[in-house]
Design a protein around this motif. Structure first.
Motif, PDB file in Angstrom:
ATOM      1  N   ASP A 277       0.826  -1.215   0.000  1.00 14.32           N
ATOM      2  CA  ASP A 277       0.000   0.000   0.000  1.00 14.32           C
ATOM      3  C   ASP A 277       0.858   1.262   0.000  1.00 14.32           C
ATOM      4  OD1 ASP A 277      -2.228  -1.636  -0.030  1.00 14.32           O
ATOM      5  OD2 ASP A 277      -2.525  -1.531   2.137  1.00 14.32           O
TER       6      ASP A 277
ATOM      7  N   ARG B  35      -1.629  -9.484   7.864  1.00 12.98           N
ATOM      8  CA  ARG B  35      -2.491  -9.321   9.034  1.00 12.98           C
ATOM      9  C   ARG B  35      -1.705  -9.264  10.343  1.00 12.98           C
ATOM     10  NH1 ARG B  35      -7.774 -10.053   8.763  1.00 12.98           N
ATOM     11  NH2 ARG B  35      -7.835 -10.959  10.859  1.00 12.98           N
TER      12      ARG B  35
ATOM     13  N   LEU C 120      -2.554  -5.202   8.881  1.00 13.11           N
ATOM     14  CA  LEU C 120      -3.508  -4.871   7.823  1.00 13.11           C
ATOM     15  C   LEU C 120      -4.604  -5.935   7.791  1.00 13.11           C
ATOM     16  CD1 LEU C 120      -0.957  -3.719   5.115  1.00 13.11           C
ATOM     17  CD2 LEU C 120      -2.426  -2.284   6.554  1.00 13.11           C
TER      18      LEU C 120
ATOM     19  N   THR D 130      -3.559  -3.852  -0.912  1.00 12.97           N
ATOM     20  CA  THR D 130      -4.654  -4.478  -0.181  1.00 12.97           C
ATOM     21  C   THR D 130      -5.890  -3.599  -0.307  1.00 12.97           C
ATOM     22  OG1 THR D 130      -4.324  -3.350   1.929  1.00 12.97           O
ATOM     23  CG2 THR D 130      -2.968  -5.318   1.526  1.00 12.97           C
TER      24      THR D 130
ATOM     25  N   GLN E 205      -7.167  -1.988   1.917  1.00 16.80           N
ATOM     26  CA  GLN E 205      -6.913  -0.782   2.692  1.00 16.80           C
ATOM     27  C   GLN E 205      -6.109   0.254   1.905  1.00 16.80           C
ATOM     28  OE1 GLN E 205      -6.108  -3.752   5.963  1.00 16.80           O
ATOM     29  NE2 GLN E 205      -6.129  -1.854   7.136  1.00 16.80           N
TER      30      GLN E 205
END
Length: 168
Positions: free
Chosen positions: A9, A28, A33, A74, A76
């Motif tokens: 990201d 994660r 994330l 991702t 996000q």
């Protein structure tokens, strides 16, 4: 342990990881994330879909070391300056989610489709998303959301700029 350098990201991460660590667990657990869910751990459901070097992949089938030197996007990473991406907004406006568990993977797979085929028909959308399972919606609104972005409009009728967004 293996050293990796991966851009996630837009941020570069340098890390030491176990060679067997899956990308989904790296995202994660190491990076926090959590927008990328863990679904089946067998690549059947597609909830963990992310982009790796511009192509959608199921992150439960990719080792973190395989992403070394690569760029990961991702769910996000799609929002810019607090604003949802066109696909995120279309999913919201078209009620293309119920529980929301599959939504990140659906959106990431849809981005891949629209990058390859900016004007799909409903059959092409369904084919592109067949590796992503939703147990709630019946897919009707998901397909409508993807088609709305492909057609360049939001629920309010506002014209969108998805082509510029995906290639930016």
């Amino acid at each position: 342990m293996t050293h990796i350098s991966v851009t996630v990201d837009g941020t570069v991460y340098e890390d030491e990881v176990e060679p067997r660590l899956l990308l989904v667990h790296y995202l994660r657990e190491r990076l926090g994330l959590t927008g990328t869910p863990i679904g089946c751990d067998t690549s059947n459901c597609g909830t963990c879909t992310v982009e790796l070097d511009g192509a959608s992949v199921k992150s439960c089938t990719v080792l973190a070391v395989q992403a070394d030197g690569g760029e990961v996007t991702t769910i996000q990473g799609l929002a810019r300056d607090g604003e949802w991406s066109e696909l995120q907004r279309a999913f919201h406006e078209r009620h293309a989610l119920q529980c929301g568990y599959c939504t990140p993977g659906m959106i990431m797979a849809a981005r891949d489709l629209l990058r390859e085929n900016p004007h799909p028909d409903s059959d092409e959308v369904r084919k592109a998303l067949e590796g992503n399972l939703c147990r709630c919606t019946g897919y009707q609104n998901i397909v409508r959301a993807v088609l709305a972005v492909a057609e360049g409009e939001t629920a309010s009728g506002e014209r969108t700029g998805f082509a510029q967004e995906v290639t930016a």
